[in-house]
Motif scaffolding. Structure first.
Motif, PDB file in Angstrom:
ATOM      1  N   GLU A  87       0.838  -1.214   0.000  1.00  0.00           N
ATOM      2  CA  GLU A  87       0.000   0.000   0.000  1.00  0.00           C
ATOM      3  C   GLU A  87       0.867   1.256   0.000  1.00  0.00           C
ATOM      4  OE1 GLU A  87      -3.151   0.304   2.823  1.00  0.00           O
ATOM      5  OE2 GLU A  87      -4.036  -1.639   2.319  1.00  0.00           O
ATOM      6  N   ALA A  88       1.968   1.226   0.750  1.00  0.00           N
ATOM      7  CA  ALA A  88       2.856   2.394   0.798  1.00  0.00           C
ATOM      8  C   ALA A  88       3.418   2.706  -0.590  1.00  0.00           C
ATOM      9  CB  ALA A  88       3.981   2.161   1.799  1.00  0.00           C
ATOM     10  N   ARG A  89       3.829   1.657  -1.319  1.00  0.00           N
ATOM     11  CA  ARG A  89       4.364   1.865  -2.671  1.00  0.00           C
ATOM     12  C   ARG A  89       3.274   2.378  -3.617  1.00  0.00           C
ATOM     13  NH1 ARG A  89       9.409   0.211  -3.050  1.00  0.00           N
ATOM     14  NH2 ARG A  89      10.208  -1.359  -1.590  1.00  0.00           N
ATOM     15  N   LEU A  90       2.066   1.885  -3.430  1.00  0.00           N
ATOM     16  CA  LEU A  90       0.949   2.340  -4.263  1.00  0.00           C
ATOM     17  C   LEU A  90       0.637   3.812  -3.979  1.00  0.00           C
ATOM     18  CD1 LEU A  90      -1.223   1.745  -6.326  1.00  0.00           C
ATOM     19  CD2 LEU A  90      -2.633   0.752  -4.501  1.00  0.00           C
ATOM     20  N   VAL A  91       0.677   4.191  -2.707  1.00  0.00           N
ATOM     21  CA  VAL A  91       0.481   5.599  -2.339  1.00  0.00           C
ATOM     22  C   VAL A  91       1.540   6.460  -3.022  1.00  0.00           C
ATOM     23  CG1 VAL A  91       0.683   7.268  -0.444  1.00  0.00           C
ATOM     24  CG2 VAL A  91      -0.683   5.196  -0.134  1.00  0.00           C
ATOM     25  N   LYS A  92       2.797   6.018  -2.953  1.00  0.00           N
ATOM     26  CA  LYS A  92       3.894   6.768  -3.580  1.00  0.00           C
ATOM     27  C   LYS A  92       3.641   6.946  -5.078  1.00  0.00           C
ATOM     28  CE  LYS A  92       8.972   6.624  -4.063  1.00  0.00           C
ATOM     29  NZ  LYS A  92       9.150   6.593  -5.513  1.00  0.00           N
ATOM     30  N   PHE A  93       3.231   5.871  -5.741  1.00  0.00           N
ATOM     31  CA  PHE A  93       2.957   5.920  -7.178  1.00  0.00           C
ATOM     32  C   PHE A  93       1.849   6.939  -7.478  1.00  0.00           C
ATOM     33  CE2 PHE A  93       0.341   4.490 -10.761  1.00  0.00           C
ATOM     34  CZ  PHE A  93       1.284   4.435 -11.781  1.00  0.00           C
ATOM     35  N   ILE A  94       0.755   6.886  -6.721  1.00  0.00           N
ATOM     36  CA  ILE A  94      -0.383   7.778  -6.968  1.00  0.00           C
ATOM     37  C   ILE A  94       0.003   9.234  -6.727  1.00  0.00           C
ATOM     38  CG2 ILE A  94      -2.684   8.440  -6.145  1.00  0.00           C
ATOM     39  CD1 ILE A  94      -3.160   5.440  -5.563  1.00  0.00           C
ATOM     40  N   VAL A  95       0.694   9.488  -5.622  1.00  0.00           N
ATOM     41  CA  VAL A  95       1.087  10.868  -5.308  1.00  0.00           C
ATOM     42  C   VAL A  95       1.990  11.428  -6.396  1.00  0.00           C
ATOM     43  CG1 VAL A  95       2.421  12.317  -3.722  1.00  0.00           C
ATOM     44  CG2 VAL A  95       0.781  10.668  -2.810  1.00  0.00           C
TER      45      VAL A  95
END
Length: 661
Positions: free
Chosen positions: A538-546
């Protein structure tokens, strides 16, 4: 609950919470390194101090900055917190490491106020500053509970549900509002507040303008000649009140140090205002003189036991004046001790006179103030010890424990509370204290006793696109909330047209749920020695989206990333180091808002265990922070074990905002 039982019950809960907080901080300081504590937001390392001279009350002010002059990392350390300052090679709790109170905080520095002159090491390199428990807050809660029994019997009975609260008939019916833009429910809340002879509750769901309503109530009270105490549990919430009251021109005084350093707040602080008082300037001169004399005292023999040999100060002075000695004490030592004692008497007299002058200056400012703004805890300070008020207006009241709210309640004849019991309750760390009721605010208890007789709910929200607001409105507010026309259809595309090219975040949908249930690499985990959780996928997905949002032109200042778990917040902060981007826990973001909010729920396991996410007030806070775009990331299989989350995901699907990773 009987009066004696009420006092005993809450006193015991306060002590449990005090002991728990001290235990947790001490344990963590022993378990984690300074760097680890800094990553968690509970310490600053590699700091250096610089004296800022004397502050109000003769406090020694020291400004600490990073040695390399960089910005301070995100931290829980805020104005008003007690901190431990330690030198390299020592444990924070070692003898000789002083405690101080954070008086000011900026992006690059914090100012700590010490009661006594701090040891010289604080001005060297590599200083560590640790968050500690502010014991004085607990003491003030206990004092308020003891003072409860001194209230008139009729007032105690109304607070404990044994006698109905009263209202003045027709009061406020012909009211002229200072803020003409108030909606009907806000106006009704103001009218009922003014009519209350005991207390009243303003129920303000997210974005409904409860602070604006409080400001109107305060303005109306001041115009009628009432003296008002305005409080909240946190410094930031108090600052919000001060800023709004200053904007409309009320004579407001802020006691305690503003958490946000802006001109309006500084100008209204007691520390700033008192500098224009002649008595205060004279007090500072006397203090400087006293400290100069203290330096002279070091030249003479301190009358410790080996030289005093049982003699009183009076006996030493008499012997010296007669030129005599006794008990084998050298005559020279008698003379030096006499000189030390005389200088000490001069110092004490100067400090006493300085305190009297400063007190007179402060009293003059307080007497002339229409509104005094403080935290609940500071309402119980010596500075306000003799002050009485007609009304107390307590904002964010549902985030205050009952004993905390009791402090300002006892300072006034009547009180108004504003808050939302459907959002997060007061933070209580001790499980026994939580079960005992410390996590239930006075606002919620009074509402349960008297219901809509003492409450108005604000019904128009000015924050969220109606699709974002739809679920919390139906789930938590009986469908009574409606979006103001100005925000009802607002989208992120209005701010950043190019965002429509971002298919992955479904730019045309205000509300999105990204489901990780069917993908590998999105499992929750616990770090060794931690009770929190994190989810690297989830943290990596958040980084990608941001990063995609930033590339599209969304400003970092318009985005917030929030998660219920400390460790997830720490992990995302390590991955995303973007100036202006806020990454906080859900609890730490309550009361805030952003154009775009991304929520990482973290929990992902085959047992359907969602831990403290089962407190649905935390969910309510999570999904009511965004104005234009809300992106939820979670495992539908795990979250769906709770009916409320299941209904949320179903609604997002029906609105076309559901997407699998």
């Amino acid at each position: 609950m009987e009066e004696e039982e009420y006092i005993r019950h809450f006193s015991a809960l306060v002590e449990l919470e005090r002991e728990e907080q001290m235990r947790l901080h001490e344990e963590e300081m022993k378990r984690l390194s300074g760097r680890q504590r800094e990553e968690k937001g509970r310490a600053f390392i590699r700091m250096r101090g610089k004296s800022q001279g004397l502050g109000l009350g003769g406090k020694h002010m020291v400004r600490f900055t990073k040695q390399n002059a960089t910005k301070l990392p995100e931290s829980e350390i805020e104005v008003g917190d007690l901190v431990l300052v330690s030198k390299p090679g020592t444990a924070p709790w070692d003898e000789g490491n002083p405690t101080g109170t954070v008086a000011e905080k900026t992006s690059y520095s914090i100012v700590v106020a010490f009661d006594d002159a701090p040891p010289g090491f604080v001005f060297r390199k590599d200083i560590r500053i640790d968050l500690f428990v502010n014991d004085i807050t607990f003491q003030r809660m206990k004092e308020a509970l003891k003072a409860f029994k001194r209230l008139p019997k009729w007032r105690r009975e109304k607070l404990l549900g044994k006698r109905e609260p009263e209202f003045n008939a027709g009061a406020g019916d012909e009211l002229e509002f200072f803020n003409e833009s108030l909606n009907n429910s806000q106006r009704e809340a103001v009218r009922k507040s003014l009519a209350a002879r005991d207390f009243f509750l303003i129920h303000g769901p997210p974005g409904t303008g409860k602070t604006i309503t409080c400001v109107e109530v305060i303005s109306q009270l001041v115009s009628r000649g009432y003296r008002v105490l305005a409080t909240a549990d946190s410094n930031v919430a108090v600052d919000n009140l001060v800023e709004r009251l200053d904007r409309i021109g009320l004579n407001v005084v802020r006691i305690g140090h503003p958490a946000r350093v802006i001109p309006a707040l500084r100008r209204r602080s007691i520390d700033y205002l008192v500098q224009d008082e002649q008595d205060y300037r004279k007090a500072q001169e006397l203090r400087e003189k006293a400290y100069a004399i203290k330096e002279q005292m070091e030249k003479f023999t301190f009358p410790e036991m080996r030289w005093r040999r049982g003699l009183s100060d009076e006996a030493i002075l008499r012997l010296a004046s007669e030129g005599k000695t006794t008990r084998g004490i050298p005559k020279k030592k008698i003379e030096e001790m006499k000189r030390w004692i005389e200088l000490k008497q001069d110092v004490d007299a100067l400090f006493k006179d300085a305190r009297a002058l400063e007190d007179r200056a402060v009293r003059r400012i307080l007497k002339n103030a229409a509104v005094i703004c403080v935290t609940n805890s500071t309402a119980g300070s010596e500075l306000l010890g003799s002050e009485k008020f007609d009304f107390a207006v307590i904002d964010e009241a549902t985030q205050s424990t009952e004993p905390s709210s009791l402090i300002p309640v006892l300072k006034a004849k009547r009180f108004i509370m504003a808050g939302d019991h459907k959002q997060l309750p007061p933070t209580v760390l001790n499980e026994e204290a939580m079960r005992g009721g410390l996590g239930r605010s006075m606002f919620e208890r009074l509402l349960a006793l008297y219901g809509d007789k003492i409450r108005v709910m604000l019904e128009v929200q000015y924050r969220m696109n109606e699709e974002i607001a739809e679920f919390p409105n139906n789930e938590f507010y009986e469908g009574r909330l409606r979006a103001d026309e100005r925000v009802r259809r607002q989208t992120i595309a209005e701010l950043v047209p190019s965002i429509t090219e971002l298919e992955f975040v479904m730019a045309d949908k205000p509300l999105v749920f990204i489901d990780t249930a069917y993908s590998a690499g999105f499992e929750e985990r616990m770090r060794r020695g931690s009770t929190s959780r994190e989810n690297e996928g989830e943290a990596r997905l958040v980084k990608f989206i941001v990063e995609r949002l930033l590339d599209a032109g969304v400003r970092p200042e318009d985005i917030a990333v929030i998660s219920p778990y400390d460790d997830q917040v720490a992990l995302i902060r390590m991955m995303l180091r973007v100036e202006g981007l806020e990454i906080k826990t859900v609890d730490g973001f309550q009361g805030r808002e952003k154009e775009v909010v991304i929520v990482s729920f973290v929990r992902s396991n085959k047992f359907g265990d969602i831990g403290f996410l089962s407190d649905l007030r935390r969910l309510n806070v999570s999904i009511t922070r965004a104005k234009r775009k809300l992106i939820l990331i979670g495992n539908s299989q795990t979250l769906g074990s709770e009916g409320c989350y299941r209904r949320l995901i179903a609604l997002v699907k029906s609105r076309g905002g559901y997407k699998r990773v």
